[in-house]
Design a protein around this motif. Structure first.
Motif, PDB file in Angstrom:
ATOM      1  N   MET A   1       0.833  -1.205   0.000  1.00 26.01           N
ATOM      2  CA  MET A   1       0.000   0.000   0.000  1.00 26.01           C
ATOM      3  C   MET A   1       0.863   1.248   0.000  1.00 26.01           C
ATOM      4  SD  MET A   1      -3.160   0.874  -0.067  1.00 26.01           S
ATOM      5  CE  MET A   1      -4.158   2.328   0.173  1.00 26.01           C
ATOM      6  N   LYS A   2       1.933   1.193   0.781  1.00 26.39           N
ATOM      7  CA  LYS A   2       2.833   2.333   0.872  1.00 26.39           C
ATOM      8  C   LYS A   2       3.504   2.618  -0.460  1.00 26.39           C
ATOM      9  CE  LYS A   2       6.582   4.159   3.722  1.00 26.39           C
ATOM     10  NZ  LYS A   2       5.866   5.378   4.046  1.00 26.39           N
ATOM     11  N   ILE A   3       3.851   1.522  -1.194  1.00 24.82           N
ATOM     12  CA  ILE A   3       4.495   1.677  -2.505  1.00 24.82           C
ATOM     13  C   ILE A   3       3.542   2.390  -3.466  1.00 24.82           C
ATOM     14  CG2 ILE A   3       5.379   0.428  -4.530  1.00 24.82           C
ATOM     15  CD1 ILE A   3       6.356  -1.738  -2.592  1.00 24.82           C
ATOM     16  N   LYS A   4       2.251   1.984  -3.451  1.00 21.88           N
ATOM     17  CA  LYS A   4       1.262   2.608  -4.320  1.00 21.88           C
ATOM     18  C   LYS A   4       1.107   4.093  -3.976  1.00 21.88           C
ATOM     19  CE  LYS A   4      -3.502   2.167  -5.922  1.00 21.88           C
ATOM     20  NZ  LYS A   4      -4.786   1.429  -5.799  1.00 21.88           N
ATOM     21  N   GLU A   5       1.105   4.409  -2.701  1.00 23.63           N
ATOM     22  CA  GLU A   5       0.969   5.804  -2.275  1.00 23.63           C
ATOM     23  C   GLU A   5       2.154   6.627  -2.754  1.00 23.63           C
ATOM     24  OE1 GLU A   5       0.969   8.305   1.893  1.00 23.63           O
ATOM     25  OE2 GLU A   5       0.072   6.302   1.878  1.00 23.63           O
ATOM     26  N   GLU A   6       3.341   6.050  -2.673  1.00 23.28           N
ATOM     27  CA  GLU A   6       4.539   6.764  -3.138  1.00 23.28           C
ATOM     28  C   GLU A   6       4.469   7.045  -4.643  1.00 23.28           C
ATOM     29  OE1 GLU A   6       7.901   4.464  -2.040  1.00 23.28           O
ATOM     30  OE2 GLU A   6       7.754   4.931   0.114  1.00 23.28           O
ATOM     31  N   LYS A   7       3.956   6.065  -5.414  1.00 25.21           N
ATOM     32  CA  LYS A   7       3.851   6.249  -6.868  1.00 25.21           C
ATOM     33  C   LYS A   7       2.853   7.347  -7.202  1.00 25.21           C
ATOM     34  CE  LYS A   7       5.270   1.621  -8.337  1.00 25.21           C
ATOM     35  NZ  LYS A   7       4.880   0.375  -9.035  1.00 25.21           N
ATOM     36  N   ILE A   8       1.757   7.381  -6.425  1.00 21.69           N
ATOM     37  CA  ILE A   8       0.758   8.427  -6.668  1.00 21.69           C
ATOM     38  C   ILE A   8       1.352   9.798  -6.358  1.00 21.69           C
ATOM     39  CG2 ILE A   8      -1.459   9.363  -5.885  1.00 21.69           C
ATOM     40  CD1 ILE A   8      -2.394   6.462  -5.517  1.00 21.69           C
ATOM     41  N   ARG A   9       2.114   9.885  -5.270  1.00 19.20           N
ATOM     42  CA  ARG A   9       2.721  11.169  -4.899  1.00 19.20           C
ATOM     43  C   ARG A   9       3.761  11.589  -5.942  1.00 19.20           C
ATOM     44  NH1 ARG A   9       0.775  13.174  -0.458  1.00 19.20           N
ATOM     45  NH2 ARG A   9      -0.067  11.820   1.179  1.00 19.20           N
ATOM     46  N   GLU A  10       4.464  10.617  -6.526  1.00 18.23           N
ATOM     47  CA  GLU A  10       5.410  10.930  -7.612  1.00 18.23           C
ATOM     48  C   GLU A  10       4.671  11.518  -8.818  1.00 18.23           C
ATOM     49  OE1 GLU A  10       7.689   7.545  -8.745  1.00 18.23           O
ATOM     50  OE2 GLU A  10       8.631   7.306  -6.779  1.00 18.23           O
ATOM     51  N   LEU A  11       3.520  10.913  -9.130  1.00 22.97           N
ATOM     52  CA  LEU A  11       2.725  11.416 -10.250  1.00 22.97           C
ATOM     53  C   LEU A  11       2.216  12.827  -9.971  1.00 22.97           C
ATOM     54  CD1 LEU A  11       0.617   8.310 -11.350  1.00 22.97           C
ATOM     55  CD2 LEU A  11       2.159   9.635 -12.789  1.00 22.97           C
ATOM     56  N   ILE A  12       1.764  13.048  -8.732  1.00 26.84           N
ATOM     57  CA  ILE A  12       1.285  14.379  -8.353  1.00 26.84           C
ATOM     58  C   ILE A  12       2.410  15.399  -8.512  1.00 26.84           C
ATOM     59  CG2 ILE A  12       0.521  15.806  -6.413  1.00 26.84           C
ATOM     60  CD1 ILE A  12      -1.096  13.385  -5.423  1.00 26.84           C
ATOM     61  N   ALA A  13       3.604  15.027  -8.071  1.00 23.79           N
ATOM     62  CA  ALA A  13       4.755  15.933  -8.165  1.00 23.79           C
ATOM     63  C   ALA A  13       5.074  16.255  -9.636  1.00 23.79           C
ATOM     64  CB  ALA A  13       5.960  15.314  -7.482  1.00 23.79           C
ATOM     65  N   GLN A  14       4.971  15.235 -10.485  1.00 26.33           N
ATOM     66  CA  GLN A  14       5.234  15.453 -11.913  1.00 26.33           C
ATOM     67  C   GLN A  14       4.204  16.406 -12.523  1.00 26.33           C
ATOM     68  OE1 GLN A  14       5.267  11.432 -13.377  1.00 26.33           O
ATOM     69  NE2 GLN A  14       7.250  10.958 -12.460  1.00 26.33           N
ATOM     70  N   LEU A  15       2.938  16.225 -12.163  1.00 18.93           N
ATOM     71  CA  LEU A  15       1.896  17.105 -12.677  1.00 18.93           C
ATOM     72  C   LEU A  15       2.051  18.524 -12.136  1.00 18.93           C
ATOM     73  CD1 LEU A  15      -1.354  14.912 -12.706  1.00 18.93           C
ATOM     74  CD2 LEU A  15       0.352  15.234 -14.479  1.00 18.93           C
ATOM     75  N   GLU A  16       2.448  18.636 -10.873  1.00 17.52           N
ATOM     76  CA  GLU A  16       2.676  19.964 -10.280  1.00 17.52           C
ATOM     77  C   GLU A  16       3.803  20.690 -11.024  1.00 17.52           C
ATOM     78  OE1 GLU A  16       0.820  21.346  -8.159  1.00 17.52           O
ATOM     79  OE2 GLU A  16       0.096  19.982  -6.610  1.00 17.52           O
ATOM     80  N   THR A  17       4.852  19.955 -11.382  1.00 15.16           N
ATOM     81  CA  THR A  17       5.973  20.547 -12.130  1.00 15.16           C
ATOM     82  C   THR A  17       5.494  21.075 -13.481  1.00 15.16           C
ATOM     83  OG1 THR A  17       7.556  19.049 -11.077  1.00 15.16           O
ATOM     84  CG2 THR A  17       8.236  20.078 -13.154  1.00 15.16           C
ATOM     85  N   ILE A  18       4.656  20.273 -14.151  1.00  9.44           N
ATOM     86  CA  ILE A  18       4.134  20.680 -15.463  1.00  9.44           C
ATOM     87  C   ILE A  18       3.233  21.911 -15.319  1.00  9.44           C
ATOM     88  CG2 ILE A  18       2.653  19.986 -17.377  1.00  9.44           C
ATOM     89  CD1 ILE A  18       3.646  17.089 -16.894  1.00  9.44           C
ATOM     90  N   LEU A  19       2.351  21.892 -14.332  1.00 11.62           N
ATOM     91  CA  LEU A  19       1.428  23.006 -14.130  1.00 11.62           C
ATOM     92  C   LEU A  19       2.175  24.301 -13.789  1.00 11.62           C
ATOM     93  CD1 LEU A  19      -1.391  21.102 -12.217  1.00 11.62           C
ATOM     94  CD2 LEU A  19      -1.689  22.355 -14.375  1.00 11.62           C
TER      95      LEU A  19
END
Length: 606
Positions: A1-19
């Protein structure tokens, strides 16, 4: 579960960088946006966002989003920021959280599609029943006289008629337009009229004419036996409409000929040949020839009947010659308008003198350099400049057919890797623009390479007081136009109604056959981001238009055109059949495609 949460946070960070990058670019673009027409403000901003978005390598992010069952943003060009913001919100929701800093999403998905639909209707007219994609048809000169042909085009689904100013005359254009409007009114339809400015064309110059000779050859079977004789038509005078098997003789002599007469001549190779008169019809006589014969101007023809004197063949048109080029041959291109000549060889096949041909646009010589690529006749022959001189340059041929390819006069010359500095408007274009401004709905602007070319056109349109009255379609046909497409679009957005034509023929030659697939997809995406209608052009169902039978690949290509807002057809004797087939393909396939999105109706058996 923790691994999945980390991947989601990585995706959020990538989208934040783009935005964040989108926001930064938006602030930088304030000056550009200040010149954009109010109609295009949101679209220009979305285009700037999308162009910034594509500076990132998004493949890894897309795969991760797909694995979570979310959008991959692959079709988000028309509403980019909204898709990014919504995807970010969903990712935060998966964590039971919400974004710390709210971001306005801007243009919604629904409104982005509405904008494109609205502009397509304004530019290209109302769609046909059951079909989103419009059809533009190139008008032949025959359309000036043949009203029924034009009527059939309108009846079978033509939404927009295209007239090319590079051909015919103002008188013919006006007659074509009159027939289009008459046919549209008769059927209660509104057909838009688009006129192409010719633009600067780089073509090969004239080639020295060949001898005034015509060759006649009987048809033989595999064993060499004659199946049918060569047909020779004797007439008093040859005209432009005369068939290639026609020769001219004195009308008085012609009037003495009778069926079954035997004619004798010595051809240009000093071969004795016999002809047999088989039909006499008024002022023309048909004769059969059972051996290959070369008959030229001045060839003496006698009749075996003693009461008829001999007669010399009259003036024949010279043979249109071509230059045969093979791989590794050297071709000289001259600045001076000197008639071209093929290579000359001695009896042993040794080269005595190399081939040469002129270039119809000598101004380009100042921009060329050794090593530059050159392509002739829509890619049939390729080479590179081996030596450069003030008045000529030499080309080493690198691509041709195994037995050689023929280069003729008036064939296109492309320099894909060279910035030729050619303006999109010629003096002729400026003259033609006066007519276009008075009679057309759309001007198709050829050879656009930069924003300066767009500004030049807008300046000319102001002279005729047709800015925001005459719509503009930008023909993208060079690699430089593709590379500069974003700034070209942003400059054109100063006016209300614009479109883009993907001129795939020239574009394929300019960008390379291996790149045209990628180039046309990128152009569709950039125009989609700007909510600008796209015309899919060049060789759509061309075999059907010219020969009456389509190839399988052409059917697939016609289906691919559903990604655009309009398909352009070239002229041909079977254009009615092309319209009927294309109308059916586009209407039926729209159940499965909406723009670049796959639709899934209920699966049905054929």
């Amino acid at each position: 579960m923790k691994i999945k949460e980390e991947k989601i946070r990585e995706l959020i960070a990538q989208l934040e960088t783009i935005l964040t990058a989108l926001q930064d670019k938006e602030e930088e673009a304030e000056e550009v946006l200040s010149h954009i027409n109010d109609e295009y403000q949101k679209s220009a901003l979305n285009l700037i966002h999308y162009n910034t978005f594509r500076t990132f390598d998004l493949r890894s992010t897309q795969k991760k989003l797909r694995n979570l069952g979310l959008t991959r943003l692959a079709n988000a060009e028309g509403h980019l920021k909204a898709s990014l913001v919504k995807t970010r919100f969903i990712l935060y929701s998966l964590l039971g959280d919400s974004p710390m800093v709210p971001i306005k999403s801007g243009l919604s998905i629904k409104n982005g599609k509405k904008l494109l639909a609205k502009r397509t209707k304004e530019l290209l007219g109302y769609r046909s029943k059951g079909r989103r994609v419009r059809i533009m048809v190139t008008q032949p000169a025959q359309a000036a006289q043949d009203y029924e042909m034009v009527y059939d085009m309108v009846r079978n689904g033509m939404n927009c008629a295209r007239i090319n100013c590079a051909h015919d005359s103002r008188e013919i254009w006006e007659k074509i337009i009159r027939n289009i409007k008459k046919a549209a009114t008769a059927q209660g339809k509104n057909v838009k009229i688009a006129m192409d400015l010719g633009g600067p064309k780089i073509r090969t110059g004239a080639i020295a004419k060949g001898p005034k000779v015509r060759k006649f050859t009987p048809v033989r079977d595999e064993s060499g036996n004659i199946v049918s004789p060569a047909l020779i038509l004797l007439v008093p005078q040859i005209t432009e409409d005369s068939e290639p098997n026609t020769i001219a003789v004195a009308s008085e002599w012609l009037g003495q000929l009778k069926e079954e007469d035997q004619l004798i001549l010595t051809d240009t190779r000093n071969k004795l040949r016999k002809l047999k008169v088989v039909k006499v019809t008024g002022a023309q006589v048909l004769a059969h020839c059972y051996e290959t014969s070369y008959i030229g101007t001045g060839t003496v023809v006698s009749n075996t009947r003693k009461d008829v004197e001999e007669c010399a063949v009259g003036e024949l048109p010279p043979i249109e010659r071509a230059i045969l080029l093979k791989i590794n041959d050297i071709l000289t291109i001259t600045k001076a308008d000197i008639p071209g000549q093929p290579s000359e060889f001695d009896e042993d096949g040794n080269l005595l003198k190399g081939a040469h041909i002129s270039c119809q646009l000598p101004a380009i010589f100042n921009r060329l350099k050794e090593g530059d690529q050159i392509v002739f006749d829509d890619g049939k022959i390729e080479g590179h400049i081996e030596t450069m001189h003030p008045d000529y340059f030499e080309v080493r041929i690198t691509r041709a057919k195994e037995k050689g390819s023929k280069l003729r006069a008036e064939k296109g010359m492309n320099f894909p890797t060279t910035d030729l500095g050619i303006s999109g408007l010629t003096e002729k274009d400026k003259i033609d623009l006066e007519f276009v401004a008075k009679h057309a709905d759309i001007v198709n602007y050829s050879f656009v390479n930069s924003k300066e070319d767009v500004e030049l056109l807008l300046t000319e349109l102001k002279k005729w007081d047709v800015v925001n009255k005459l719509s503009i379609i930008l023909k993208i046909e060079t690699r430089f136009a593709f590379d500069n497409l974003v700034e070209i679009l942003l400059t054109a957005m100063q006016v209300k109604q614009i479109g883009v034509m993907i001129a795939r023929g020239d574009l394929a030659v300019e960008t390379g056959w291996d790149s045209i697939g990628k180039v046309q997809e990128e152009m569709l995406s950039l125009c989609g981001a700007a909510h600008i209608p796209v015309v899919w052009a060049t060789q759509v169902l061309e075999s059907l238009a010219k020969k009456g039978l389509p190839s399988r690949s052409e059917i697939t290509d016609a289906t691919t055109s559903l990604k655009a807002e309009c398909v352009m057809l070239n002229k041909g004797p079977y254009i009615t059949e092309v319209l009927q087939l294309l109308n059916k393909i586009l209407s039926e396939m729209e159940r499965f495609h909406e723009k670049n999105e796959t639709m899934l109706p209920k699966l049905e058996k054929l």
